[in-house]
Design an enzyme around this catalytic site. Sequence first.
Site, short mmCIF file in Angstrom:
data_model
loop_
_atom_site.label_atom_id
_atom_site.label_comp_id
_atom_site.label_asym_id
_atom_site.label_seq_id
_atom_site.Cartn_x
_atom_site.Cartn_y
_atom_site.Cartn_z
N HIS A 1 -56.48 27.28 16.37
CA HIS A 1 -56.99 26.37 15.33
C HIS A 1 -58.03 25.44 15.95
CE1 HIS A 1 -53.86 26.54 11.84
NE2 HIS A 1 -54.23 27.74 12.25
N PRO B 1 -42.72 13.72 15.21
CA PRO B 1 -43.50 14.97 15.29
C PRO B 1 -44.88 14.90 14.62
CG PRO B 1 -41.61 15.22 13.84
CD PRO B 1 -41.48 13.89 14.46
N TYR C 1 -52.52 17.26 7.01
CA TYR C 1 -51.64 16.08 7.03
C TYR C 1 -52.05 15.19 5.87
CZ TYR C 1 -50.49 17.19 11.95
OH TYR C 1 -50.06 17.79 13.12
N TYR D 1 -55.25 14.89 19.88
CA TYR D 1 -54.53 15.97 19.20
C TYR D 1 -54.52 17.25 20.05
CZ TYR D 1 -52.56 18.63 15.33
OH TYR D 1 -51.71 19.38 14.55
N LYS E 1 -46.53 16.41 19.43
CA LYS E 1 -46.53 16.15 20.88
C LYS E 1 -45.20 16.45 21.58
CE LYS E 1 -50.67 15.10 21.06
NZ LYS E 1 -51.31 16.40 21.25
P1 FAS Z 1 -34.29 20.39 23.88
O1 FAS Z 1 -33.50 19.39 23.10
O2 FAS Z 1 -35.10 21.40 23.15
O3 FAS Z 1 -33.29 21.24 24.82
C1 FAS Z 1 -32.23 20.60 25.49
C2 FAS Z 1 -31.17 21.65 25.77
O4 FAS Z 1 -30.14 21.07 26.58
C3 FAS Z 1 -30.49 22.15 24.50
O5 FAS Z 1 -30.51 23.55 24.45
C4 FAS Z 1 -29.06 21.61 24.60
O6 FAS Z 1 -28.09 22.47 24.03
C5 FAS Z 1 -28.88 21.50 26.10
N1 FAS Z 1 -27.86 20.53 26.50
C6 FAS Z 1 -27.61 19.31 25.97
N2 FAS Z 1 -26.59 18.72 26.63
C7 FAS Z 1 -26.18 19.59 27.61
C8 FAS Z 1 -25.17 19.56 28.61
N3 FAS Z 1 -24.36 18.51 28.74
N4 FAS Z 1 -25.04 20.64 29.42
C9 FAS Z 1 -25.87 21.72 29.30
N5 FAS Z 1 -26.85 21.81 28.36
C10 FAS Z 1 -26.99 20.75 27.53
N6 FAS Z 1 -41.84 18.80 18.48
C11 FAS Z 1 -43.08 19.09 18.02
O7 FAS Z 1 -44.04 19.08 18.81
N7 FAS Z 1 -43.27 19.41 16.70
C12 FAS Z 1 -42.20 19.49 15.81
O8 FAS Z 1 -42.39 19.77 14.64
C13 FAS Z 1 -40.91 19.20 16.26
N8 FAS Z 1 -39.82 19.28 15.41
C14 FAS Z 1 -38.57 18.98 15.89
C15 FAS Z 1 -37.42 19.04 15.05
C16 FAS Z 1 -36.14 18.72 15.56
C17 FAS Z 1 -34.92 18.80 14.64
C18 FAS Z 1 -35.99 18.30 16.89
C19 FAS Z 1 -34.63 17.90 17.44
C20 FAS Z 1 -37.12 18.24 17.73
C21 FAS Z 1 -38.41 18.59 17.23
N9 FAS Z 1 -39.53 18.55 18.05
C22 FAS Z 1 -40.78 18.84 17.62
C23 FAS Z 1 -39.42 18.18 19.41
C24 FAS Z 1 -38.89 19.39 20.17
O9 FAS Z 1 -39.77 20.46 20.00
C25 FAS Z 1 -38.70 18.95 21.58
O10 FAS Z 1 -39.82 18.20 22.06
C26 FAS Z 1 -38.44 20.09 22.52
O11 FAS Z 1 -37.37 20.86 22.01
C27 FAS Z 1 -38.13 19.47 23.88
O12 FAS Z 1 -37.58 20.45 24.67
P2 FAS Z 1 -36.45 20.09 25.76
O13 FAS Z 1 -36.89 18.91 26.53
O14 FAS Z 1 -36.14 21.37 26.43
O15 FAS Z 1 -35.19 19.57 24.90
C1 PHB Z 2 -44.84 22.46 12.77
O1 PHB Z 2 -45.53 23.45 12.49
O2 PHB Z 2 -43.58 22.50 12.84
C2 PHB Z 2 -45.53 21.13 13.03
C3 PHB Z 2 -46.91 21.11 13.15
C4 PHB Z 2 -47.55 19.91 13.41
C5 PHB Z 2 -46.80 18.75 13.51
C6 PHB Z 2 -45.41 18.77 13.38
C7 PHB Z 2 -44.77 19.97 13.13
O3 PHB Z 2 -47.44 17.56 13.74
#
Ligand code: FAS
Ligand code: PHB
Length: 401
Positions: A77, A298, A206, A392, A302
């Site tokens: 994009h 989100p 957005y 961005y 980032k």
């Molecule tokens: P994660 O949380 O992905 O992974 C951590 C891992 O550690 C998990 O698998 C968990 O099960 C494990 N864990 C926890 N405790 C433990 C323990 N005691 N022992 C062993 N393992 C354990 N980011 C965006 O850029 N755009 C988005 O739209 C977006 N939407 C999101 C929606 C939700 C609901 C959430 C929660 C996050 C969202 N994020 C988004 C952010 C997301 O993408 C995170 O930045 C990304 O998953 C970060 O990755 P990790 O640091 O690996 O953490």
């Molecule tokens: C998504 O596609 O999940 C998404 C894209 C852009 C954002 C947040 C979420 O800023």
Amino acid sequence: MACREITCKLAIIGAGPSGLLLGQLLQQAGIDNVILEKKSAEYVQGRIRAGVLEQGTVDLLREAGVGHRIDMEGIVHEGLELVFDSSRDRIDLKRLTGDGSVMIYGQTEVTRDLMEARRASGGASFYEAEHVQLHDVTGVQPYVTFTHEGQPFRLACEYIAGCDGYHGMSRHCIPKEILTEYERVYPFNWLGLLSDTPPVHHELVYVNHERGFALCSQRSASRSRYYLQVPLTDRLDDWPDSRFWDELKRRLPQSLAERLIIGASLEKSITPLRSYVAEPMQYGKLFLVGDAAHIVPPTGAKGLNLAASDVCTLYRILKKAYHENRVDLIGRYSDIALRRVWKATRFSWFMTSLLHTSVTPDHAAFERKMQRAEFDYYMNSAAGLKSIAENYIGLPYDLVE
Ligand code: FAS
Ligand code: PHB
């Protein structure tokens, strides 16, 4: 049952994007590591999250040897749209940043690619690991205890990477008198919907509408991802698909609403929005990586990308420490990582403040005037547009040298 003793250089807690990407890069560099994940691989793989990858993230995934599918299936994009009260403005990322862009490629796909690479590398991973505990993180020989399928383990290591997310336990190993936490919880949530329908627009849109924020994103030419700002009190049961689509249409400008193709939701979820940063991001032999150390709303896309830049910093430091004896770099991780963390936290807060409608009646009218003025300034200023564009696509990674 006797405790099984195993050893490695780096113990990685968590098999989300942070843990899997770090493990893969280190494995390639001959720095052996063990990943401990509390959930099943299927559960981790099934989480629907991010969708936008910065160029730095894509480059790092390629360096980790998992860029093939991104190059085949990812969608580049070169722009995005911001809409304020139905007036549409395009942010030309390519022109404003000298050829910059972002890649649309879901986090679930990133996770799948990294899990496959991990299996192929033969790196040790324990899914459904229980009672994971860190020991002697400030000592000479830290270790991790856990059980797997009822078998107790003691994992001796030289360093520990806490990649266990916001709800993980690694961060809590840093004493309260040393850890400083910065937090802002936003007074609204995001309701997300995934559907096998073609995206309403070829780029992300957005929207700041007086009824609330909306985001039109995508996973492919046939799969869309939409979000609505909803009150903290709303539950998933309050939002049948029909209500979601009706509300999205009301928030979109007419030129997009009339093109919206609706369909059954494949997934719906409510995500809380917070800005959170924990300092320092290291303590003794423990490093905090990704969501274990920081959470961004989100709105700036980032979260996943910031996890990738933490991984890159730690990987470069450990590689130099082990291959060039640059152990002087070990103590630099937190300072280097936090510089980029705070800039991404600022941008995510800026985008969230700019795009969401106020929920506090007494100063909502004033806040809306401020948002209108922000939009007018940024959309009509070369400096303003460039500022949004360069943040961005992702600010440059800090060098490790
Ligand atoms: P994660 O949380 O992905 O992974 C951590 C891992 O550690 C998990 O698998 C968990 O099960 C494990 N864990 C926890 N405790 C433990 C323990 N005691 N022992 C062993 N393992 C354990 N980011 C965006 O850029 N755009 C988005 O739209 C977006 N939407 C999101 C929606 C939700 C609901 C959430 C929660 C996050 C969202 N994020 C988004 C952010 C997301 O993408 C995170 O930045 C990304 O998953 C970060 O990755 P990790 O640091 O690996 O953490
Ligand atoms: C998504 O596609 O999940 C998404 C894209 C852009 C954002 C947040 C979420 O800023």
